[in-house]
Design an enzyme around this catalytic site. Structure first.
Site, short mmCIF file in Angstrom:
data_model
loop_
_atom_site.label_atom_id
_atom_site.label_comp_id
_atom_site.label_asym_id
_atom_site.label_seq_id
_atom_site.Cartn_x
_atom_site.Cartn_y
_atom_site.Cartn_z
N GLN A 63 0.99 -1.27 -0.37
CA GLN A 63 0.99 -0.08 -0.33
C GLN A 63 0.57 0.85 -0.23
O GLN A 63 0.32 2.43 0.68
CB GLN A 63 -1.10 -0.25 0.92
CG GLN A 63 -2.11 -0.80 1.17
CD GLN A 63 -3.06 -0.47 0.05
OE1 GLN A 63 -3.32 0.59 -0.53
NE2 GLN A 63 -3.94 -1.34 -1.01
N SER A 64 1.69 1.12 -0.98
CA SER A 64 3.12 2.20 -0.80
C SER A 64 2.32 3.33 -1.17
O SER A 64 2.01 3.79 -2.22
CB SER A 64 4.18 1.99 -1.57
OG SER A 64 5.12 3.20 -1.35
#
Length: 339
Positions: A83-84
């Site tokens: 989920q960067s």
């Protein structure tokens, strides 16, 4: 106190591609400050950057994309967790300037629910037409990225590899520039900040701010961070090193003293990307008093630390505290089950 610099930073020698629409505003959280009854709390709205859903990583990407374009790159590869925020904004910036983008994402966080794996930033990565390499949490993402870059170079592509969080010395220049922006806004609003509070993940935002304040001759120890990635000792060493590498680019005669880096690990909880009760409470508190949304991984935990320090009197009445609100709103949708 952090107020105005005597001179601006000279960064024009570094390649840069503008991705922000101008300075992000500083706003007073009057209702929240009254609720807590301590220091006056302000926010630097780094979430109010239009490209790609907004967020602090765009400041770094102005210099990283600038360097990539100056080198004639046609492809950019970067790394991050599933989920960067940095990966999402790299994909958006690449789409804006016409670069191909590949993201090497690891399952670092122990979550396997559908929202985490497929919603939030991951959904947006696909919309920006980035190619995603999905790796296990144990994988060496940067090594994979370098190997992938070599494969593409063998096909005649010109590839720029960007590190975790965009937190190279070049990327950190974006937050050195932000230090000058904060100081100029403080002067314009006739404010002085006793403390600037930030989350510390890959450490680039923290390092860049400290380097910028040192270069401007402003007391840099006023910047305080809550680590959300690793323990305080590791975060301190990594941030100090990045701050000094960044400062070397600006003025090789200057150094960042060790005591200028302040790291608190009390909000880390079980680890990176793992929700805590204090984070959830902080997200709900800011949303319900000011209508502002924190992300659950970075700003949520750091803001929880700020709230605790106001409640315990560490940040006392009569002081002004500035929180750098880093964005990351899409992460809330990935963490739906945590709320």
């Amino acid at each position: 106190m952090i107020s105005a610099p005597s001179t601006a930073l000279e960064l024009s020698k570094f390649p840069r591609h503008v991705l922000l629409e101008g300075p992000t505003p500083i706003q007073h959280l009057s209702r929240l400050s009254a609720r807590l009854g301590g220091a006056d709390i302000y926010v630097k709205r780094e979430d109010l950057t239009g490209l790609g859903g907004g967020g602090n990583k765009l400041r770094k990407l102005e210099f990283l994309i600038g360097e990539a374009l100056a080198r004639g790159a046609d492809t950019i590869i970067t790394v991050g967790a599933r989920q960067s925020n940095h990966a999402r904004l790299t994909a958006a910036a690449a789409a804006r300037v016409g670069l191909q983008c590949e993201l090497v994402l690891t399952r670092t966080v122990p979550r396997s629910d559908h929202d985490y794996l497929e919603n939030g930033n991951v959904l947006l990565d696909a919309l920006f037409d980035a190619r995603v390499h999905d790796l296990p949490g144990s994988a060496n993402a940067l090594q994979f990225a370098e190997q992938r870059a070599d494969e593409l170079r063998a096909q005649g592509r010109n590839v720029y590899v960007c590190p975790l969080g965009g937190s190279s010395p070049v990327g950190c220049l974006g937050y050195a520039d932000c230090a000058a922006e904060i100081a100029a806004q403080a002067r314009a609003q006739q404010l002085s900040f006793d403390r600037i509070v930030v989350p510390n993940g890959s450490g680039g935002m923290h390092a860049g701010l400290v380097a910028g304040f040192v270069a401007l001759g402003i007391e840099s120890a006023r910047v305080a961070a809550f680590t959300v990635y690793g323990d305080a000792a590791h975060a301190h060493a990594a941030t100090l090193d990045k701050a000094n590498q960044t400062l070397q680019l600006i003025d090789s005669a200057l150094r960042v003293p060790e005591e200028a880096i302040s790291i608190d690990e009390t909000q880390l909880g079980p680890g990176y990307g793992i929700p805590t009760d204090s984070m959830r409470a902080a997200v709900r508190l800011l949303a319900s008093t000011e209508g502002l949304l924190l992300d659950p991984v970075y700003s949520g935990k750091a803001f929880a630390g700020l709230v605790e320090n106001v409640r315990t009197g560490k940040y006392a009445a009569g002081q002004n505290v500035l929180f750098v609100m880093s964005g990351g709103l899409p992460g809330l949708f990935a963490y739906r089950s945590a709320f």
